[in-house]
Design a protein around this motif. Structure first.
Motif, short mmCIF file in Angstrom:
data_model
loop_
_atom_site.label_atom_id
_atom_site.label_comp_id
_atom_site.label_asym_id
_atom_site.label_seq_id
_atom_site.Cartn_x
_atom_site.Cartn_y
_atom_site.Cartn_z
N ALA A 1 -17.05 -11.08 -9.39
CA ALA A 1 -16.83 -12.66 -9.22
C ALA A 1 -17.70 -13.68 -9.21
N MET B 1 -17.89 -5.66 -7.49
CA MET B 1 -16.27 -6.95 -7.91
C MET B 1 -17.27 -8.43 -6.74
N ILE C 1 -1.36 -4.71 -4.04
CA ILE C 1 -2.12 -3.51 -4.22
C ILE C 1 -3.43 -4.16 -3.78
N ALA C 2 -4.15 -4.98 -4.59
CA ALA C 2 -5.27 -5.04 -5.24
C ALA C 2 -6.14 -6.33 -4.19
N LEU D 1 -8.72 1.07 -4.12
CA LEU D 1 -8.12 -0.35 -3.40
C LEU D 1 -6.78 -0.12 -2.11
N VAL D 2 -5.74 1.21 -1.83
CA VAL D 2 -5.47 1.47 -0.90
C VAL D 2 -6.13 1.94 0.41
N PRO E 1 -7.53 -6.65 -1.62
CA PRO E 1 -9.14 -6.42 -1.40
C PRO E 1 -9.82 -7.21 -2.14
N ALA E 2 -9.86 -6.74 -3.15
CA ALA E 2 -10.94 -7.22 -4.91
C ALA E 2 -10.44 -7.96 -4.96
N VAL E 3 -8.48 -8.45 -4.94
CA VAL E 3 -8.48 -10.01 -5.11
C VAL E 3 -9.68 -10.75 -4.74
N VAL F 1 3.55 -7.96 -7.45
CA VAL F 1 2.73 -6.40 -6.96
C VAL F 1 1.06 -6.12 -6.84
N TYR F 2 0.81 -6.72 -7.86
CA TYR F 2 -1.05 -6.09 -8.40
C TYR F 2 -1.34 -6.90 -7.00
N ILE G 1 -12.24 -10.63 -3.40
CA ILE G 1 -13.81 -10.84 -3.20
C ILE G 1 -13.25 -12.06 -4.26
N LEU G 2 -12.44 -11.63 -5.78
CA LEU G 2 -12.69 -12.73 -6.64
C LEU G 2 -12.29 -14.28 -6.81
N LEU G 3 -11.31 -13.92 -5.46
CA LEU G 3 -11.39 -15.67 -5.22
C LEU G 3 -12.03 -16.02 -4.04
N GLN H 1 -7.96 -19.98 -11.35
CA GLN H 1 -7.81 -18.65 -10.73
C GLN H 1 -6.44 -17.74 -10.99
N ARG I 1 0.63 -0.58 -0.40
CA ARG I 1 0.13 0.26 0.23
C ARG I 1 0.77 1.54 0.09
#
Lengths: 216, 216
Positions: free
Chosen positions: B124, B120, A166-167, B108-109, A169-171, A162-163, A173-175, B151, A102
């Motif tokens: 998903a 999101m 950084i992402a 995100l941060v 929280p979004a990742v 790195v992404y 939710i996706l996973l 994934q 972050r």
DNA sequence: GTCTATAGGTGGATAGAC
DNA sequence: GTCTATCCACCTATAGAC
């Protein structure tokens, strides 16, 4: 903060965490002083101003990361080992210190990497350059597919890890892990995957007639 | 702002740009009003408060991006076309509106994606899920290598493009274009590369005995 | 080296005229 | 719908005691 560290270090530690969590503008001198266990006015004894404190936080953190990258890369005895090593160093730092990605993201968007441009130039002339050369050598010798641009491939390799952090929280939710992001074990597994993914992309031979190598 | 747009839209446009460039905390109500060509007090007529305005900015922007992703994915007639389409939609948006990646990174941060958690979740359960299923089907049919987690592979694919744009100043230094980041042509070329890289990683067959598929 | 006190400036939000 | 005027809170940085 532990009582056996000096005030300057306590301030740097507190500032690193707070700048990462809240951002430069949203972090106040008083918050840093409180978190460091010292009076906020003391910050101006050790640092010229808020921005200089922030600058020193970044130099301390990314300087050590870069040094570790140099070390791992130099010790590698094969292409695969070098790529895995670089990915692992990055991944390990970000898993063990979750506030770091972050802080990096904020510096990129808030200041366009202005406080770390020296370190980036050093990286461009050092590890990054040698990584690109290594890929090109592999392409010339026929061990790596030659229809990918070496510089772009190096960026893609780094970008994955790195992404992810950084992402986070979004990742998460996706996973399917919720907004707190994937647990540590998944983050570590992803680091291994990222190296696998990059090596798979690089080492595969084109199925049919190879395309012409792209120029960036 | 053009005189033929209503004040609400002018405020949203100005806020989107300023939030992206300076961040939520560092952007003032007065700055947004000035940039939108209206009095700053008018913002409280259209939006409950600063945070609600920010929320609406994100919904407007990412809602349309997601809809476009759905459309492209649904229209794809092959695995490769689907992956290239998704990467291209993302890359195009970020090249044509350079402030967008910064807005995304900040959300995100700064807020751990809290203002976009609904979108999101939709992603998903929608495009992301179908992308993962598509990869798994290709692995089961033997067309894609089966030692990568579907994934994770989907995340790696997306990560390349988004990171390139978030880290544009740093990438600019690494690739020798200076701190302003790579020019548009290079960014577009990288988008194509990212799709190539992902497809190369996925479609290659393992050189020797395939490893066991990793579980995330 | 570390503290108290405060100056000087700016921000989010509201009241109320028109 | 749009504006003027303003309140109150908070921030950075400094002066100066100890």
């Amino acid at each position: 903060m532990p009582p056996d560290v000096d005030s300057r270090t306590a301030i740097l530690d507190a500032a690193e965490r707070l700048f990462a969590e809240r951002g430069y503008a949203a972090t106040t001198i008083k918050q840093i002083g409180t978190a460091a266990g010292v009076n906020s006015a003391l910050l101006y004894y050790y640092f010229a101003d808020k921005e200089r404190l922030y600058h020193d936080v970044l130099q301390r953190l990314l300087g050590t990361l870069m040094a570790e990258g140099e070390r791992v890369f130099a010790a590698a005895r094969s292409r695969e080992e070098a790529i895995r090593g670089l990915v692992r160093v990055q991944g390990e730092l970000m898993v063990s210190k979750p506030h770091v990605p972050r802080l990096i993201a904020r510096e990129l968007v808030d200041h366009k990497a202005a406080h770390v441009s020296g370190l980036m130039a050093q990286l461009a002339a050092g590890v990054f350059k040698r990584l690109c050369e290594m890929i090109r050598e592999g392409q010339d010798s026929g061990e790596l597919r030659d229809d990918l641009d070496p510089q772009f491939a190096a960026v893609s390799t780094i970008a994955q890890v790195v992404y992810f952090h950084i992402a986070r929280p979004a990742v998460g939710i996706l996973l399917g892990h919720g907004t707190d992001g994937p647990p540590e074990a998944v983050a570590r597994a992803y680091t291994v995957h990222a190296a696998d993914f990059a090596i798979a992309a690089l080492s595969a031979q084109p199925a049919r007639a190879p395309r012409k190598r792209r120029k960036p």
